[in-house]
Design a protein around this motif. Structure first.
Motif, PDB file in Angstrom:
ATOM      1  N   ILE A   1       0.839  -1.198   0.000  1.00  0.00           N
ATOM      2  CA  ILE A   1       0.000   0.000   0.000  1.00  0.00           C
ATOM      3  C   ILE A   1       0.869   1.241   0.000  1.00  0.00           C
ATOM      4  CG2 ILE A   1      -0.190  -0.029   2.531  1.00  0.00           C
ATOM      5  CD1 ILE A   1      -3.036   1.196   2.101  1.00  0.00           C
ATOM      6  N   HIS A   2       0.390   2.277  -0.706  1.00  0.00           N
ATOM      7  CA  HIS A   2       1.130   3.538  -0.815  1.00  0.00           C
ATOM      8  C   HIS A   2       0.156   4.692  -0.601  1.00  0.00           C
ATOM      9  CE1 HIS A   2       4.099   0.975  -2.873  1.00  0.00           C
ATOM     10  NE2 HIS A   2       3.065   0.516  -3.571  1.00  0.00           N
ATOM     11  N   GLY A   3       0.707   5.841  -0.238  1.00  0.00           N
ATOM     12  CA  GLY A   3      -0.133   7.022  -0.094  1.00  0.00           C
ATOM     13  C   GLY A   3      -0.101   7.606   1.293  1.00  0.00           C
ATOM     14  N   THR A   4      -1.167   8.295   1.661  1.00  0.00           N
ATOM     15  CA  THR A   4      -1.244   8.967   2.955  1.00  0.00           C
ATOM     16  C   THR A   4      -2.703   9.021   3.399  1.00  0.00           C
ATOM     17  OG1 THR A   4      -0.684  11.009   4.124  1.00  0.00           O
ATOM     18  CG2 THR A   4      -1.507  11.233   1.887  1.00  0.00           C
ATOM     19  N   ASN A   5      -2.916   9.522   4.604  1.00  0.00           N
ATOM     20  CA  ASN A   5      -4.282   9.594   5.140  1.00  0.00           C
ATOM     21  C   ASN A   5      -5.178  10.417   4.215  1.00  0.00           C
ATOM     22  OD1 ASN A   5      -2.288   9.611   7.696  1.00  0.00           O
ATOM     23  ND2 ASN A   5      -4.127   8.439   8.142  1.00  0.00           N
ATOM     24  N   ALA A   6      -6.408   9.918   4.002  1.00  0.00           N
ATOM     25  CA  ALA A   6      -7.356  10.576   3.094  1.00  0.00           C
ATOM     26  C   ALA A   6      -8.761  10.454   3.672  1.00  0.00           C
ATOM     27  CB  ALA A   6      -7.291   9.950   1.700  1.00  0.00           C
ATOM     28  N   TYR A   7      -9.286  11.568   4.136  1.00  0.00           N
ATOM     29  CA  TYR A   7     -10.582  11.547   4.827  1.00  0.00           C
ATOM     30  C   TYR A   7     -11.719  11.938   3.875  1.00  0.00           C
ATOM     31  CZ  TYR A   7      -7.775  11.267   9.061  1.00  0.00           C
ATOM     32  OH  TYR A   7      -6.893  10.856  10.017  1.00  0.00           O
ATOM     33  N   LEU A   8     -12.813  11.217   4.009  1.00  0.00           N
ATOM     34  CA  LEU A   8     -14.011  11.517   3.222  1.00  0.00           C
ATOM     35  C   LEU A   8     -15.240  11.060   4.002  1.00  0.00           C
ATOM     36  CD1 LEU A   8     -15.203   8.629   1.884  1.00  0.00           C
ATOM     37  CD2 LEU A   8     -13.124   8.850   0.548  1.00  0.00           C
ATOM     38  N   GLU A   9     -16.427  11.485   3.509  1.00  0.00           N
ATOM     39  CA  GLU A   9     -17.682  11.028   4.108  1.00  0.00           C
ATOM     40  C   GLU A   9     -18.193   9.830   3.332  1.00  0.00           C
ATOM     41  OE1 GLU A   9     -20.737  13.859   4.706  1.00  0.00           O
ATOM     42  OE2 GLU A   9     -19.470  15.276   5.779  1.00  0.00           O
ATOM     43  N   GLY A  10     -18.313   8.707   4.035  1.00  0.00           N
ATOM     44  CA  GLY A  10     -18.772   7.493   3.357  1.00  0.00           C
ATOM     45  C   GLY A  10     -19.219   6.461   4.372  1.00  0.00           C
ATOM     46  N   ASN A  11     -19.686   5.330   3.858  1.00  0.00           N
ATOM     47  CA  ASN A  11     -20.089   4.218   4.721  1.00  0.00           C
ATOM     48  C   ASN A  11     -18.905   3.279   4.863  1.00  0.00           C
ATOM     49  OD1 ASN A  11     -21.298   1.256   4.943  1.00  0.00           O
ATOM     50  ND2 ASN A  11     -22.758   2.679   5.841  1.00  0.00           N
ATOM     51  N   LYS A  12     -18.456   3.090   6.079  1.00  0.00           N
ATOM     52  CA  LYS A  12     -17.226   2.340   6.323  1.00  0.00           C
ATOM     53  C   LYS A  12     -17.322   0.901   5.830  1.00  0.00           C
ATOM     54  CE  LYS A  12     -13.962   1.074   9.970  1.00  0.00           C
ATOM     55  NZ  LYS A  12     -13.660   1.101  11.427  1.00  0.00           N
ATOM     56  N   GLU A  13     -18.406   0.206   6.157  1.00  0.00           N
ATOM     57  CA  GLU A  13     -18.549  -1.197   5.769  1.00  0.00           C
ATOM     58  C   GLU A  13     -18.572  -1.356   4.251  1.00  0.00           C
ATOM     59  OE1 GLU A  13     -21.986  -2.770   7.662  1.00  0.00           O
ATOM     60  OE2 GLU A  13     -21.141  -2.654   9.681  1.00  0.00           O
ATOM     61  N   MET A  14     -19.271  -0.459   3.580  1.00  0.00           N
ATOM     62  CA  MET A  14     -19.340  -0.543   2.116  1.00  0.00           C
ATOM     63  C   MET A  14     -17.966  -0.323   1.481  1.00  0.00           C
ATOM     64  SD  MET A  14     -22.884   1.358   1.039  1.00  0.00           S
ATOM     65  CE  MET A  14     -24.479   0.612   1.345  1.00  0.00           C
ATOM     66  N   LEU A  15     -17.234   0.695   1.968  1.00  0.00           N
ATOM     67  CA  LEU A  15     -15.922   0.980   1.386  1.00  0.00           C
ATOM     68  C   LEU A  15     -14.920  -0.130   1.710  1.00  0.00           C
ATOM     69  CD1 LEU A  15     -15.675   4.835   1.945  1.00  0.00           C
ATOM     70  CD2 LEU A  15     -16.261   3.583  -0.120  1.00  0.00           C
TER      71      LEU A  15
END
Length: 441
Positions: free
Chosen positions: A320-334
């Motif tokens: 995995i690569h990248g950094t923290n990325a916050y958004l509004e979503g459904n945790k179980e679905m994502l």
């Protein structure tokens, strides 16, 4: 609906007729009053100009007009002549409107209504050179008497117009509803229906909905057939192997091997049932999806760690690569989205291959990418891989335990989150799936 339109049309016609009649009656009566007053003024001016006072007083003046009443009034209001009544018995007229106006301005007019006789009397008065007042008057029907007199004719006219309106409304209603009736009888060929332009948006909507219904019905039919087929395969294997063991037709080594096959088929069956149930829930669930602030990078990181053991068993390296990325979503679905994409990248890869997962904020959006260097997907299959039970290589899917529903679930969840997904793949070189999420909904 036809009856309602007809009644409304006739009601509007009746109201229009009545309003027109009332307005016309008032207008014409006002014109009539104006004409009567002008006529009286003419008579008064003629008498004044000809100075026929002696003839009037002696009763020899003939105005050549029926019902014309002539009254002579002194300056103080005392009546000294009236062609219709005994002047001696008449009251003082000094306070009469037309007399006051004549004394002050030289002429005056008034209209008085007799409720008893239901008539109007028109008066016109003019001041003579000697200061006395000459008044002429004429009786006429009141507006109500005129109205009542013509009412029978108006009622007949209303009846005739309503009858005509009924026939016209039937014709208009039929022509108005004809395209709708044709649509209800022939939804498969709406383009052949001749209609008016105002109805075209409605027809286009109906046509689109009808196509969607047919498409959904076809998809459900195919889905049911595919589910039945997919369930039949592991059930047949379980039934066959268990029957051999039950009848004692296997040795110890074969029993162990068949038990493993039964376990494998049962596991595949359970996975298939779970994916089918999950997809059905996404299709029909009425529960409100709860969105919250989540870190997509943390979800992807947990998923990668969970799948590392599976990747190692397949000889695949996952990172995995990248950094923290916050958004509004459904945790179980994502979590389902990331898991299915990574699981597919592992299953459809070559030994020694790799899977790279990237999550990071990019230009105000959240970027998720799952890329592998596996078997890839040819162009003719790329548009269909998100369909339910669609497999590019069916034999490989069954050997790896795929159900053919993972990417369909991914597509459904992505749509619910309003995200954009793009697939890039080349046969023999690998596959890249990129998804862009908005930070907030």
């Amino acid at each position: 609906m036809k009856k309602k339109i007809n009644l409304q049309f006739m009601f509007i016609s009746a109201v229009g007729i009545l309003l027109t009649f009332c307005l016309s009656t008032v207008i014409f009566y006002e014109l009539f009053k104006s004409e009567v007053v002008d006529e009286l003024k003419t008579y008064a001016d003629v008498i004044k100009e000809t100075q026929s006072y002696d003839q009037i007083l002696q009763g020899e003046y003939d105005p050549d007009v029926d019902d014309l009443r002539i009254t002579m009034i002194k300056k103080d209001g005392k009546v000294f002549y009236d062609s219709f009544a005994d002047a001696k018995k008449m009251e003082n007229h000094a306070n009469r409107q037309e007399v006051r106006q004549a004394l002050k301005h030289g002429n005056g007019k008034a209209i008085r209504t007799s409720d008893t006789l239901d008539k109007n009397t028109f008066y016109y008065a003019v001041r003579l050179d000697d200061g006395n007042i000459l008044r002429v008057a004429k009786e006429s029907r009141s507006i109500w008497s005129v109205f009542i007199k013509v009412t029978p004719a108006i009622l007949i006219l209303i009846f005739v117009i309503l009858a005509i309106s009924k026939m016209l409304s039937d014709v208009l209603t039929k022509s108005l509803l004809l395209p709708i009736e044709q649509m209800s009888e022939n939804l498969d060929h709406l383009e052949d229906i001749t209609t008016y332009k105002e109805l075209m948006p409605f027809i286009n909507t109906i046509q689109e909905q009808h196509k969607n219904i047919l498409m959904n019905a076809k998809m459900r039919q195919e889905f049911t057939a595919n589910v039945s087929h997919e369930l039949k395969t592991p059930l047949t294997a379980i039934s066959g192997y268990s029957e051999l063991i039950q009848n004692g037709m296997t040795n110890e080594e074969e029993t162990i091997r068949f038990a493993g096959e039964i376990h494998k088929s049962a596991k595949r069956l359970l996975t298939l049932i779970n994916d089918t149930i999950r997809l059905s829930q996404l299709d029909t669930s009425e529960q409100k999806v709860i969105y919250e602030a989540i870190d997509l990078y943390k979800i992807a990181e947990d998923c990668v760690n969970m799948l590392k053991f599976s990747a190692e068993n397949h000889g695949i390296t996952i990172s995995i690569h990248g950094t923290n990325a916050y958004l509004e979503g459904n945790k179980e679905m994502l979590e389902e989205v990331v898991y299915n994409l990574c699981d597919n990248a592992i299953r459809y890869n070559n030994e020694g291959g790799k899977v790279d997962v990237t999550v990071k904020p990019v230009k105000g959006k959240i970027y998720l990418c799952v890329e592998d260097n596996g078997i890839g997907i040819s162009k003719e299959h790329q548009e269909r891989i998100f369909e339910r039970f669609y497999r590019v290589d069916k034999s490989r899917s069954k050997s790896t335990g795929g159900t053919g529903l993972g990417l369909a679930i991914v597509k459904h969840i992505i749509q619910q989150h309003g995200a954009h997904m793009e697939l890039t793949s080349e046969k023999g070189k690998g596959t890249k799936i990129e998804i862009e999420f908005s930070k907030s909904r």
